[in-house]
Design a protein around this motif. Structure first.
Motif, PDB file in Angstrom:
ATOM      1  N   ALA A 274       0.833  -1.199   0.000  1.00 22.75           N
ATOM      2  CA  ALA A 274       0.000   0.000   0.000  1.00 22.75           C
ATOM      3  C   ALA A 274       0.873   1.258   0.000  1.00 22.75           C
ATOM      4  CB  ALA A 274      -0.931  -0.011   1.204  1.00 22.75           C
ATOM      5  N   ILE A 275       1.988   1.228   0.731  1.00 21.59           N
ATOM      6  CA  ILE A 275       2.922   2.364   0.758  1.00 21.59           C
ATOM      7  C   ILE A 275       3.522   2.581  -0.618  1.00 21.59           C
ATOM      8  CG2 ILE A 275       5.152   3.132   1.672  1.00 21.59           C
ATOM      9  CD1 ILE A 275       4.407   1.722   4.306  1.00 21.59           C
ATOM     10  N   GLU A 276       3.975   1.489  -1.248  1.00 18.92           N
ATOM     11  CA  GLU A 276       4.576   1.611  -2.592  1.00 18.92           C
ATOM     12  C   GLU A 276       3.571   2.132  -3.597  1.00 18.92           C
ATOM     13  OE1 GLU A 276       7.265  -1.149  -4.460  1.00 18.92           O
ATOM     14  OE2 GLU A 276       7.392  -2.284  -2.591  1.00 18.92           O
ATOM     15  N   SER A 277       2.322   1.592  -3.519  1.00 18.90           N
ATOM     16  CA  SER A 277       1.313   2.011  -4.481  1.00 18.90           C
ATOM     17  C   SER A 277       0.908   3.467  -4.276  1.00 18.90           C
ATOM     18  CB  SER A 277       0.078   1.102  -4.350  1.00 18.90           C
ATOM     19  OG  SER A 277      -0.906   1.445  -5.285  1.00 18.90           O
ATOM     20  N   SER A 278       0.954   3.954  -3.033  1.00 13.83           N
ATOM     21  CA  SER A 278       0.500   5.323  -2.751  1.00 13.83           C
ATOM     22  C   SER A 278       1.597   6.368  -2.939  1.00 13.83           C
ATOM     23  CB  SER A 278      -0.039   5.406  -1.311  1.00 13.83           C
ATOM     24  OG  SER A 278       0.988   5.089  -0.376  1.00 13.83           O
ATOM     25  N   SER A 279       2.869   5.954  -2.800  1.00 12.73           N
ATOM     26  CA  SER A 279       3.956   6.943  -2.857  1.00 12.73           C
ATOM     27  C   SER A 279       4.999   6.653  -3.929  1.00 12.73           C
ATOM     28  CB  SER A 279       4.655   7.011  -1.491  1.00 12.73           C
ATOM     29  OG  SER A 279       5.314   5.789  -1.208  1.00 12.73           O
TER      30      SER A 279
END
Length: 896
Positions: A274-279
Motif C-alpha cells: 500500500a505504501i509503494e502504491s501510494s507513494s
C-alpha cells in the motif's frame, strides 16, 4: 490436526482393543482344538494383527496431510502420477479397518468368548484372511510417501504457487471490457463516482454509500467497503482493473491504491505494498508500527480508493484481528474514500463488506459469442469459416458465459483451424482438455485447493453426479456421512455437522441455490471431475463401461435402454467401488441377477442407490461397509431377507415409495440405523416416528423395530385393536425417550380403549409421556405406582400376577383433552393437565388456593393460573381449567 476420517480410524482402533481381548480369550477357551504350539501361534498372530493396526493408526493422519499437500502441487506431472497411488493406498487402509470394525460389532451382537462360531469366522476371515495384508498396506504407504517426500512434498507451504496464481496489477490485460459497461457504471455509482467527468477532484458530502450498512469485522466507521463477488474466471479482476484506470475514477479520488492479496493475508506485506502504491517508494523498515505510520501519513486527509484484489478466507483469520490491524492506518482519510475488494467467497464478502456485495455474473449469450469469436478467430467479424462458426456455437454452451473459459477454449481452437481439430474439442469434456496453468480449470481448481481437507472430499465426490443435477441438501449430507467424509464434533449430531459442511461450500460458491434445491455451476463441475478423475465416473452410454478407471471408488449409472445385463455385470471387476448410484431399473427379470452379483463381488460398497428392485437379495448381507441404501422408485417388497440384519453399519434405509410388508425378526441388530423410510412408515432417529393410517401394515413393521431411538407418536389409537396393539411390543422399545398416545375425538372408537391402552405399556426407561383425547375414565394398571411386589425398578412384570411397572425414569407427564378421566393417582416431578373438567381426585395433593400470591418454603415451583393451584411437596403440578377439585389435605403452607 483435524483431518477427515482420521478420527474415525483412530476410534476404530481403540474399539478393536475389546475384540483382541475377546480373540485371545476365545483361543484359550478353544485350546482343546489345537496343540500347545498351534495355540501359541494363534496368540502370536492376533498380537501381530493388533500391532499392525496400531501402526496404521499412527501412520494414517500423516498420509491424509500428505494428500492435502500433494493436491496443491498436482499441476506437476510427477506429483500428479503419484497422487492416485497414495489415495488408493489410504482408501485401502480405511476399508481394511472398516471391515475389522464390522467384526467388532458382530462379536458384540452375536457372540461371546465361549462361542465357537463367531471366533472361527473371525479367525478364517481376519487373522488368516485378507487382514494378513496389513503389513503390505503399511509398506505401500511408506513407499509412496517416500517418493513424494523426494519431490519436496514435506516442505510444501500452504500457499498458492506463484505459477498457479500470478500476481495481478492495476493494468488490464485487455484494452476493452466486453459486455460489462452496465456493471462498470453500477460499480462506479456505488463507489460514489460522479457520472460527469469534471477533470478536477470533486468534493462531495458523505452519502449513504459511505456508511456501513452491516455488522461486519471491517473497520466500521472508517472506509466503506464494497465487495465484488463471483466464481473464478468470471471477470472480477478485469472489472476492478478497468475501474482503477477509468478517467472519472482518477478524477474523483486523490489516490488509487492497488494491492494483490491472494491467499496470504500478511499485514506487513500488504501495508508495504500500500505504501509503494501510494507513494512510489519502498518501505525502509520491517517494523509494523513504523510502516503503519508511513501509510497513515500517505493517505491522511485524502480521498482514496483502495482496491484489494483476490481476497480469500485467510483475511478472516485470528477472528478478524488481522483485517482490523491492516485497516487501522486508514482512519483519517477524507469522507468519500472507498475500499473495493474482489473475492470468490461470500463468507469473505459478508464478513468484510459494509455495502451490499456486487455479484459479477457470466456474460449474456450474444455478447459472449462476440467475445468467443475474438478468442477463437482473432476477430469477431462475420467473415470467418461458416462451418467452424457452427462448431463454435455448439461449443459455447459448455463455457457458461465465462470469459476465462472462452479464452481457454479459444486458445485451443485458434491453434488449428481445421474442422477435425475443432470437432475433437467439441466432443471432449472441458476437464479432459490439456490446459495452461492460467486457464479456466486450473483457475477454478485454486478454489478447491484452498478448501480444508474434509470439504475437498465432500465436493470432489459430487463429480459422480451429472451436470445440472439438483442436489437436495439433506440427502447429500446423509451420503457424505455414510461415505465417512464427516468428522464427529463432540455431542453435535453428525448430520448437523454435515449440513454445516454444505453451508460452507455454498458460502464459497461451490453450490448455487435454485428454487429450493442446489446445483453446481457447469464449470465448477468440470473442475470437480478434473480433481476426482481417478475416483469418480459417470456411465452415460455403453462405450463408457470400458472407460471406467481401474481403481474407481464412486460410480453413477445413468438410465439407458442400451445397457444390458452383461454391461452391468462387467462392473464386478471394480472391487474397490464404494458407491453405486444406479438410475437404471433392475426390476426386469433379465436384470434380476445384477444386484445379487454386485452384492457378492463388490464388498466395499458404502452407498447404494437404485431406481427399482424386484427384491433385495440375500447376498446383501455381504456388504459389511454398507451405510446408505436407497430405492427411489415405487416397489413392493414382500420381505426383507434375514441376512439384511447383518448390515451392522447401516445408517439410512430410504425406500419411501416402496411398500415393505415386514421386517425380519433380528432387525434390531441394525444398531446404527438412524433413518428408515418406507411407504406409511418413516423413522428419523433425530426426530420422530411418523405412521400412516393402515395399522395392520404398520404393526408388522413396528414389532421388530426395537432399536427405535427418540420420540414416538402414535395417532388414531381408536382404530387399533387389542391384538394389534399387543403386537407392537412397545415395552421392548427401550430407547424411546418420549411417547405420545393420541386418540381421535371426532372418530368413533371401534375397540375397548382401556384394553388397548393396557397392552400399550411402554418401557420402564421412558422419560416423558403425553396422553391426548383419551376417552377412558381411568388409567391402566401399569400406570399406577404401588408396592404390590418388590420388583427391581425399571422391570415390567405381569399385571395378572399382581406386579406392576416401576417407571423410575419418568419425570414428565402431559394429559390434555381427556374429558372422561375421573381420577389420577401419580407422584411425578412435572404434571400438566388441561381441559379435564370432570377430574375430582389427585393423589398426594397438599394444597389448593385461589389466592394470587403464595409464599412457600417446601416447594420447588409455583405456577399461577386464573383458576386454582395445587402444590405437591418437592414437585410441580400445573392445572388449567380444572374446576371440580376440592380436596385439601395435610399441608404446612403460608398464604399471604
Amino acid at each position: 490436526m483435524s483431518l477427515s476420517k482420521t478420527i474415525g480410524f483412530i476410534s476404530g482402533v481403540n474399539e478393536c482393543v475389546n475384540l483382541f481381548q475377546w480373540a485371545r480369550s476365545a483361543i484359550s477357551s478353544l485350546h482343546t482344538r489345537w496343540s500347545g504350539t498351534q495355540d501359541q501361534k494363534l496368540q502370536d498372530e492376533v498380537l501381530q494383527l493388533q500391532s499392525g493396526l496400531q501402526r496404521l493408526k499412527d501412520t494414517l493422519p500423516a498420509m491424509y496431510d500428505l494428500i492435502d499437500r500433494a493436491e496443491r502441487r498436482s499441476h506437476e506431472d510427477c506429483v500428479a502420477k503419484l497422487l492416485p497411488n497414495l489415495k488408493d493406498a489410504v482408501y485401502n487402509a480405511d476399508d481394511l479397518l472398516d471391515e475389522f470394525r464390522w467384526y467388532v460389532q458382530k462379536v458384540a451382537l452375536e457372540g461371546n468368548a465361549a462361542s465357537q462360531s463367531p471366533f472361527l469366522e473371525f479367525f478364517d476371515c481376519v487373522v488368516q484372511g485378507r487382514f494378513n495384508k496389513v503389513n503390505d498396506i503399511i509398506e505401500r504407504l511408506n513407499n509412496v510417501s517416500s517418493e513424494l517426500e523426494k519431490l519436496g512434498l514435506r516442505e510444501v507451504p500452504q500457499r498458492f504457487d506463484k505459477s498457479l496464481r500470478p500476481e495481478t496489477s492495476s493494468f488490464p490485460s485487455d484494452r476493452e471490457i466486453y459486455g460489462r459497461d452496465n456493471e462498470l457504471e453500477k460499480v462506479m455509482e456505488l463507489l460514489g463516482v460522479p457520472k460527469k467527468y469534471t477533470g478536477v477532484h470533486s468534493k462531495r458530502k458523505r452519502g449513504s454509500n459511505d456508511a456501513s450498512t452491516s455488522t461486519s469485522i471491517s473497520n466500521q466507521g472508517s472506509v466503506p467497503i464494497l465487495p465484488i463477488v463471483g466464481i473464478g474466471g468470471v471477470g472480477k479482476t478485469t472489472l476492478a482493473q478497468h475501474i482503477c484506470n477509468h478517467l472519472r475514477v482518477k478524477s474523483h479520488f486523490n489516490l488509487v491504491i492497488w494491492i494483490c492479496v491472494s491467499d496470504d493475508f500478511d499485514v506487513k506485506r500488504l501495508t508495504k505494498e500500500a505504501i509503494e502504491s501510494s507513494s512510489g517508494k519502498q518501505a525502509k523498515t520491517d517494523h509494523l508500527d513504523s510502516i503503519q505510520h508511513v501509510l497513515r501519513e500517505n493517505v491522511n486527509n485524502k480521498r482514496i480508493l483502495i482496491i484489494l484484489d483476490d481476497v480469500w478466507d485467510d483475511a478472516l483469520k485470528e477472528n478478524g484481528q488481522c483485517w482490523k490491524k491492516f485497516c487501522s492506518p486508514l482512519a483519517n482519510v477524507c469522507h468519500g474514500s472507498m475500499m473495493l475488494i474482489t473475492t470468490r467467497s461470500s463468507k469473505v464478502s459478508n464478513a468484510l463488506g459494509t455495502l451490499e456485495p456486487f455479484t459479477v455474473n457470466c456474460l449474456e449469450n450474444d455478447i459472449f459469442w462476440d467475445f468467443f469469436k475474438l478468442c477463437a478467430f482473432g476477430s469477431n467479424s462475420s467473415n470467418n469459416d461458416p462451418e467452424l462458426e457452427c462448431i463454435g456455437r455448439s461449443i459455447l454452451p459448455k463455457l457458461k458465459g465465462s470469459p476465462l473459459a472462452a479464452k481457454t477454449l479459444g486458445r485451443l481452437l485458434r491453434m488449428d483451424h481445421h474442422t477435425t481439430h475443432w470437432k475433437n474439442v467439441q466432443k471432449s469434456e472441458l476437464w479432459e482438455l490439456k490446459q495452461e496453468e492460467t486457464d479456466i480449470l486450473p483457475a477454478l481448481q485454486l478454489s478447491y485447493m484452498y478448501l480444508p481437507l474434509h470439504l475437498k472430499r465432500c465436493f470432489s465426490f459430487c463429480a459422480v453426479y451429472p451436470k445440472d443435477y439438483n442436489f437436495e441438501k439433506d440427502s447429500l449430507c446423509e451420503i457424505w456421512v455414510a461415505e465417512g467424509f464427516v468428522e464427529p464434533e463432540g455431542d453435535i449430531p453428525i448430520l448437523d455437522t454435515s449440513k454445516k459442511y454444505f453451508d460452507d461450500l455454498v458460502s464459497r460458491s461451490f453450490f448455487q441455490k435454485v428454487y429450493g434445491t442446489y446445483v453446481i455451476h457447469d464449470l465448477m463441475h468440470d473442475m470437480a471431475q478434473l480433481v476426482s478423475k481417478h475416483d469418480c465416473f459417470i456411465i452415460k452410454d455403453t462405450g463408457d463401461f470400458q472407460k471406467v478407471p481401474h481403481n474407481v471408488r464412486h460410480l453413477m449409472i445413468l438410465d439407458s435402454e442400451k445397457f444390458d445385463c452383461s454391461n452391468l455385470l462387467s462392473l464386478c471387476k471394480h472391487t474397490k467401488l464404494r458407491t453405486i448410484l444406479c438410475n437404471k431399473s433392475l426390476w426386469h427379470k433379465t436384470l434380476a441377477s445384477v444386484m445379487d452379483h454386485w452384492c457378492t463381488e463388490l464388498w466395499q460398497i458404502r452407498v447404494f442407490s437404485c431406481a427399482f428392485l424386484k427384491e433385495i437379495p440375500k447376498s446383501i448381507g455381504n456388504l459389511k461397509h454398507l451405510r446408505y441404501l436407497q430405492i427411489s422408485g415405487s416397489c413392493h417388497l414382500n420381505s426383507i431377507p434375514l441376512q439384511f440384519c447383518r448390515l451392522y453399519n447401516l445408517q439410512c434405509f430410504n425406500a419411501l415409495e416402496c411398500v415393505v410388508e415386514s421386517l425380519p425378526c433380528d432387525f434390531d441388530r441394525l444398531i446404527n440405523l438412524r433413518r428408515y423410510k418406507s411407504q406409511g412408515f418413516v423413522y428419523d432417529r433425530m426426530g420422530q416416528l411418523h405412521l400412516g393410517t393402515h395399522w395392520e401394515h404398520e404393526v408388522r413393521l413396528m414389532k421388530n423395530f426395537n432399536q427405535f431411538y427418540g420420540d414416538l407418536k402414535l395417532f388414531n389409537l381408536g382404530a387399533l385393536s387389542k391384538d394389534l396393539a399387543a403386537e407392537i411390543k412397545l415395552n421392548r422399545k427401550r430407547y424411546i425417550g418420549s411417547l405420545t398416545l393420541q386418540w381421535c375425538l371426532w372418530i368413533s372408537q371401534e375397540h375397548n380403549e382401556m384394553e388397548v391402552f393396557q397392552v400399550l405399556h411402554p418401557p420402564t426407561s421412558l422419560r416423558s409421556l403425553k396422553l391426548m383425547y383419551y376417552p377412558g375414565e381411568s388409567l391402566p394398571c401399569w400406570f399406577q405406582q404401588q408396592n404390590a411386589c418388590n420388583e427391581i425398578p425399571g422391570v415390567i412384570a405381569d399385571n395378572n400376577n399382581g406386579c406392576i411397572s416401576v417407571f423410575s425414569s419418568l419425570t414428565d407427564l402431559d394429559i390434555s383433552d381427556c374429558d372422561k378421566l375421573s381420577n389420577l393417582n401419580q407422584f411425578l416431578q412435572e404434571l400438566c393437565i388441561e381441559d379435564c373438567p370432570d377430574l375430582v381426585s389427585i393423589g398426594r395433593a397438599n394444597a389448593i388456593t385461589k389466592r394470587k400470591t403464595v409464599s412457600l418454603s417446601k416447594f420447588d415451583y409455583i405456577v399461577f393460573h386464573e383458576y386454582k393451584f395445587i402444590f405437591l411437596t418437592g414437585r410441580r403440578i400445573w392445572l388449567a381449567k380444572v374446576v371440580n377439585v376440592d380436596v385439601i389435605v395435610n399441608l404446612w403452607i403460608d398464604v399471604m
